[in-house]
Design an enzyme around this catalytic site. Sequence first.
Site, PDB file in Angstrom:
ATOM      1  N   SER A  55       0.804  -1.220   0.000  1.00  0.00           N
ATOM      2  CA  SER A  55       0.000   0.000   0.000  1.00  0.00           C
ATOM      3  C   SER A  55       0.837   1.270   0.000  1.00  0.00           C
ATOM      4  O   SER A  55       0.356   2.326  -0.413  1.00  0.00           O
ATOM      5  CB  SER A  55      -0.932   0.015   1.225  1.00  0.00           C
ATOM      6  OG  SER A  55      -0.188  -0.082   2.428  1.00  0.00           O
ATOM      7  N   GLY A  92      -2.259  -4.323   1.157  1.00  0.00           N
ATOM      8  CA  GLY A  92      -2.476  -5.541   1.930  1.00  0.00           C
ATOM      9  C   GLY A  92      -1.507  -6.656   1.636  1.00  0.00           C
ATOM     10  O   GLY A  92      -1.502  -7.665   2.336  1.00  0.00           O
ATOM     11  N   ASN A 123       3.439  -5.224   5.955  1.00  0.00           N
ATOM     12  CA  ASN A 123       2.307  -6.060   6.331  1.00  0.00           C
ATOM     13  C   ASN A 123       2.749  -7.329   7.055  1.00  0.00           C
ATOM     14  O   ASN A 123       2.001  -7.872   7.870  1.00  0.00           O
ATOM     15  CB  ASN A 123       1.472  -6.407   5.089  1.00  0.00           C
ATOM     16  CG  ASN A 123       0.688  -5.213   4.594  1.00  0.00           C
ATOM     17  OD1 ASN A 123      -0.081  -4.609   5.329  1.00  0.00           O
ATOM     18  ND2 ASN A 123       0.889  -4.847   3.343  1.00  0.00           N
ATOM     19  N   ASP A 204      -4.443   6.734  10.358  1.00  0.00           N
ATOM     20  CA  ASP A 204      -4.020   5.422  10.861  1.00  0.00           C
ATOM     21  C   ASP A 204      -2.595   5.448  11.413  1.00  0.00           C
ATOM     22  O   ASP A 204      -2.130   4.462  11.976  1.00  0.00           O
ATOM     23  CB  ASP A 204      -4.153   4.354   9.772  1.00  0.00           C
ATOM     24  CG  ASP A 204      -3.280   4.609   8.553  1.00  0.00           C
ATOM     25  OD1 ASP A 204      -2.358   5.451   8.625  1.00  0.00           O
ATOM     26  OD2 ASP A 204      -3.523   3.965   7.512  1.00  0.00           O
ATOM     27  N   HIS A 207       0.201   5.195   7.094  1.00  0.00           N
ATOM     28  CA  HIS A 207       0.348   5.595   5.698  1.00  0.00           C
ATOM     29  C   HIS A 207       0.593   7.092   5.576  1.00  0.00           C
ATOM     30  O   HIS A 207      -0.060   7.885   6.260  1.00  0.00           O
ATOM     31  CB  HIS A 207      -0.905   5.207   4.905  1.00  0.00           C
ATOM     32  CG  HIS A 207      -1.130   3.737   4.836  1.00  0.00           C
ATOM     33  ND1 HIS A 207      -1.901   3.063   5.767  1.00  0.00           N
ATOM     34  CD2 HIS A 207      -0.673   2.814   3.962  1.00  0.00           C
ATOM     35  CE1 HIS A 207      -1.913   1.779   5.459  1.00  0.00           C
ATOM     36  NE2 HIS A 207      -1.173   1.603   4.369  1.00  0.00           N
TER      37      HIS A 207
END
Length: 241
Positions: A55, A92, A123, A204, A207
Site C-alpha cells: 500500500s 495488503g 504487512n 491510521d 500511511h
Amino acid sequence: MRQWCLSIALAVGLSLGLSACGGSAPDPAPSETVAAPENVPVMGPERPILAFGDSLFAGYNVEQAEAYPAKLELALRAQGINAKVANAGVSGDTSAAAAQRFLFTLDNQPVPPQLVIVELGGNDLLRGLSPRETRANIASILKELNARKIPALLMGMRAPPNLGADFQRDFDAIYPALAKEYGAALVPFFLEAVYDKPDLLQDDKIHPTARGIEELVAATSADVAKALPEARGDSLAAPPK
C-alpha cells in the site's frame, strides 16, 4: 522511532493493520503507469521502472496521481531522466503474496524494466510473521531479478521494539543482508522522512498523506536515480519470459 513504534503497536494490538493496509488484498491488476505532464521536458531514451510493493506504493487513500510511483516519475523527469514508473503496488500484500505475483507482474510489463524498486515487509510486521519467511520471500524476488540481470533497489523497513528484541534484530537485518547478498541498492528505512511527523501521516498513523509522499520522494529520488543503470537503447525490446 517513537511515533512509528506507537503506530505499529496500535495496529498490531487492535488488528488495525489488516484494514489500514487494505485488509484482504484485491486481485492483482495489470500495473498502470501514471504519465508525467507534457510540460516536463526530458531527453534521452525512456527509462522504464517497476515500483513493486504494497500500500505504500499503491497509494492508500490518496489519488493515483499522488501515489509514490507517480510522484517519483515526476521527480525523475524534473531531473532530466525520461522515467516511466509503473505502479505495481497492491494494498495488503505480505511479502509472500507479493512473491507469488511477481513473475506475472514482471512478465506483463510492456517493456522490461531497467530498474525494479522492491518495497515490502510492512504487512509482515503488522501480522507478526516470521522474519525468516519475510527474508525468504524478498530473496526470491531479488534472485529472479539477478537471473534476468535487472538492477534492484530495496526499500528497507524497521521493526518496532514491542515485537521483542530478537524479532527486531532479525527483521532489521533482512534488508542490508539481502542488499549485500544480491547486489541491490538499498534505502535503509523507506519511511525515514515521515515516520515521526504526525502531520505527514494519515489518521491510521501508518500511511503517509499526499504531502508525506512528496517528502518520501524528495528523500529517495536521488537513490532511485543512482540505482538506474546507464541509459541503453533496448527499451523497446520484448519482455523476458
